[in-house]
Design a protein around this motif. Structure first.
Motif, PDB file in Angstrom:
ATOM      1  N   CYS A  50      -0.328  10.866   1.738  1.00 37.24           N
ATOM      2  CA  CYS A  50      -1.058  10.324   2.879  1.00 37.24           C
ATOM      3  C   CYS A  50      -1.858  11.452   3.511  1.00 37.24           C
ATOM      4  N   HIS A  51      -2.703  11.100   4.483  1.00 35.26           N
ATOM      5  CA  HIS A  51      -3.438  12.085   5.273  1.00 35.26           C
ATOM      6  C   HIS A  51      -3.029  11.925   6.732  1.00 35.26           C
ATOM      7  N   VAL A  97       0.838  -1.203   0.000  1.00 33.13           N
ATOM      8  CA  VAL A  97       0.000   0.000   0.000  1.00 33.13           C
ATOM      9  C   VAL A  97       0.872   1.252   0.000  1.00 33.13           C
ATOM     10  N   LEU A  98       1.938   1.248   0.803  1.00 31.61           N
ATOM     11  CA  LEU A  98       2.831   2.398   0.866  1.00 31.61           C
ATOM     12  C   LEU A  98       3.551   2.615  -0.468  1.00 31.61           C
ATOM     13  N   ARG A  99       3.980   1.537  -1.112  1.00 36.54           N
ATOM     14  CA  ARG A  99       4.681   1.666  -2.388  1.00 36.54           C
ATOM     15  C   ARG A  99       3.786   2.229  -3.483  1.00 36.54           C
ATOM     16  N   HIS A 103     -23.892  -1.479  -2.580  1.00 32.21           N
ATOM     17  CA  HIS A 103     -22.860  -0.779  -3.337  1.00 32.21           C
ATOM     18  C   HIS A 103     -21.622  -0.587  -2.459  1.00 32.21           C
ATOM     19  N   GLY A 104     -20.490  -0.502  -3.086  1.00 25.09           N
ATOM     20  CA  GLY A 104     -19.263  -0.332  -2.310  1.00 25.09           C
ATOM     21  C   GLY A 104     -18.117   0.155  -3.174  1.00 25.09           C
ATOM     22  N   VAL A 105     -16.924  -0.009  -2.642  1.00 19.05           N
ATOM     23  CA  VAL A 105     -15.700   0.450  -3.305  1.00 19.05           C
ATOM     24  C   VAL A 105     -14.638  -0.640  -3.167  1.00 19.05           C
ATOM     25  N   ASN A 106     -13.947  -0.931  -4.236  1.00 17.37           N
ATOM     26  CA  ASN A 106     -12.740  -1.748  -4.154  1.00 17.37           C
ATOM     27  C   ASN A 106     -11.582  -0.817  -3.819  1.00 17.37           C
ATOM     28  N   TYR A 107     -10.834  -1.157  -2.797  1.00 15.46           N
ATOM     29  CA  TYR A 107      -9.832  -0.229  -2.283  1.00 15.46           C
ATOM     30  C   TYR A 107      -8.696  -0.984  -1.609  1.00 15.46           C
ATOM     31  N   ARG A 108      -7.601  -0.253  -1.374  1.00  8.21           N
ATOM     32  CA  ARG A 108      -6.487  -0.704  -0.545  1.00  8.21           C
ATOM     33  C   ARG A 108      -6.172   0.431   0.417  1.00  8.21           C
ATOM     34  N   VAL A 131      -1.972   8.288  10.593  1.00  5.59           N
ATOM     35  CA  VAL A 131      -1.662   8.497   9.185  1.00  5.59           C
ATOM     36  C   VAL A 131      -2.430   7.464   8.366  1.00  5.59           C
ATOM     37  N   THR A 132      -3.116   7.918   7.315  1.00  8.19           N
ATOM     38  CA  THR A 132      -3.856   6.992   6.461  1.00  8.19           C
ATOM     39  C   THR A 132      -3.427   7.148   5.007  1.00  8.19           C
ATOM     40  N   ILE A 133      -3.439   6.034   4.292  1.00 11.04           N
ATOM     41  CA  ILE A 133      -3.185   6.002   2.855  1.00 11.04           C
ATOM     42  C   ILE A 133      -4.293   5.177   2.225  1.00 11.04           C
ATOM     43  N   THR A 134      -4.920   5.689   1.168  1.00 14.67           N
ATOM     44  CA  THR A 134      -6.025   4.983   0.527  1.00 14.67           C
ATOM     45  C   THR A 134      -5.871   5.028  -0.986  1.00 14.67           C
ATOM     46  N   HIS A 135      -6.074   3.880  -1.633  1.00 14.03           N
ATOM     47  CA  HIS A 135      -6.089   3.790  -3.092  1.00 14.03           C
ATOM     48  C   HIS A 135      -7.444   3.227  -3.510  1.00 14.03           C
ATOM     49  N   ILE A 136      -8.125   3.917  -4.415  1.00 19.12           N
ATOM     50  CA  ILE A 136      -9.421   3.471  -4.917  1.00 19.12           C
ATOM     51  C   ILE A 136      -9.212   2.725  -6.222  1.00 19.12           C
ATOM     52  N   ASP A 137      -9.682   1.475  -6.289  1.00 21.17           N
ATOM     53  CA  ASP A 137      -9.506   0.645  -7.474  1.00 21.17           C
ATOM     54  C   ASP A 137     -10.773   0.483  -8.299  1.00 21.17           C
ATOM     55  N   GLY A 138     -11.920   0.898  -7.773  1.00 16.30           N
ATOM     56  CA  GLY A 138     -13.137   0.795  -8.560  1.00 16.30           C
ATOM     57  C   GLY A 138     -14.393   0.941  -7.719  1.00 16.30           C
ATOM     58  N   LEU A 139     -15.505   1.239  -8.399  1.00 12.42           N
ATOM     59  CA  LEU A 139     -16.820   1.265  -7.766  1.00 12.42           C
ATOM     60  C   LEU A 139     -17.467  -0.108  -7.900  1.00 12.42           C
ATOM     61  N   VAL A 140     -18.038  -0.599  -6.829  1.00 12.65           N
ATOM     62  CA  VAL A 140     -18.750  -1.867  -6.832  1.00 12.65           C
ATOM     63  C   VAL A 140     -20.234  -1.548  -6.912  1.00 12.65           C
ATOM     64  N   LEU A 141     -20.829  -1.793  -8.080  1.00 12.58           N
ATOM     65  CA  LEU A 141     -22.229  -1.464  -8.329  1.00 12.58           C
ATOM     66  C   LEU A 141     -23.058  -2.736  -8.235  1.00 12.58           C
ATOM     67  N   ALA A 142     -23.817  -2.841  -7.167  1.00 16.88           N
ATOM     68  CA  ALA A 142     -24.537  -4.074  -6.852  1.00 16.88           C
ATOM     69  C   ALA A 142     -25.974  -4.016  -7.377  1.00 16.88           C
ATOM     70  N   ARG A 143     -26.736  -5.052  -7.067  1.00 16.83           N
ATOM     71  CA  ARG A 143     -28.131  -5.123  -7.462  1.00 16.83           C
ATOM     72  C   ARG A 143     -29.010  -4.224  -6.596  1.00 16.83           C
TER      73      ARG A 143
END
Length: 211
Positions: free
Chosen positions: A36-37, A29-31, A96-101, A79-91
């Protein structure tokens, strides 16, 4: 390599299946980022500040002005680090959610001096732009005096990762469901109009490296 700590602040309580305990997941995640926040309490009020970072196997390094209220040294910070990889669009909207690290690090910062400070600045610079430390002018004494470098231990950290499709495959509602992926990439370098040198190889390599 040891597992991540499981303290009262970093223990996975909700969505435990998304939690990771391998320290290599923290390094991954750091790499993958360089912003960061930093969450602190300054003058009695909460404050969350975005800032660039560098890291090694034991610490994350943050830098800023010596006059900054956010760069406290006498209390625990987050300290937080977040990467967003996509939106999860459910039925259903509920699913609904988010794919993240993401990573969350707790610790009491320590201000660095002298050789430690310079080494941390090099670490931070090389994480953000590999090759730049040996290419650009290094900070002089006045600039170093105006800069604070904080080291925060990676001893107390938590990682969560969510991947994959929606979790509501058993929902009978007949609509499209899936993931809308999100990716970030570098673009071609833009030369300063006053610069006379060509773009150096290490900058071009950085531009061609996926995030």
């Amino acid at each position: 390599m040891s597992d991540l700590s499981a303290t009262s602040r970093t223990r996975h309580r909700r969505l435990r299946e998304q939690g990771r305990t391998d320290r290599e997941d923290l390094f991954a995640v750091l790499r993958a980022g360089f912003v960061c926040h930093l969450g602190v309490v300054a003058d009695g009020d909460p404050m969350v500040v975005p800032t660039v970072y560098g890291f090694d196997s034991n610490h994350i390094y943050l830098h800023g002005s010596v006059a900054s209220r956010s760069l406290t040294q006498d209390a625990t910070v987050c300290v937080t680090i977040t990467h967003i990889d996509g939106l999860v669009l459910a039925r259903s909207v509920f699913e609904h959610g988010v794919n993240y690290r993401s990573a969350m690090i707790y610790g009491v910062p320590r201000a660095l001096e002298d050789e430690e400070k310079l080494a941390a600045l090099e670490c931070l610079t090389e994480h953000v732009a590999p090759g730049q430390w040996d290419y650009a002018r290094r900070p002089n004494r006045k600039e170093l005096a105006a800069t604070i470098i904080l080291a925060i231990s990676l001893e107390e950290a938590s990682v969560k990762i969510r991947q994959g499709p929606p979790d509501d495959a058993d929902d009978p509602h007949d609509v499209w469901a899936g993931v809308l992926p999100l990716s970030t990439s570098w673009r071609q370098p833009v030369t300063d109009p006053l610069a006379t040198r060509p773009i150096p190889d290490h900058v071009m390599r950085r531009a061609e490296t996926p995030l």
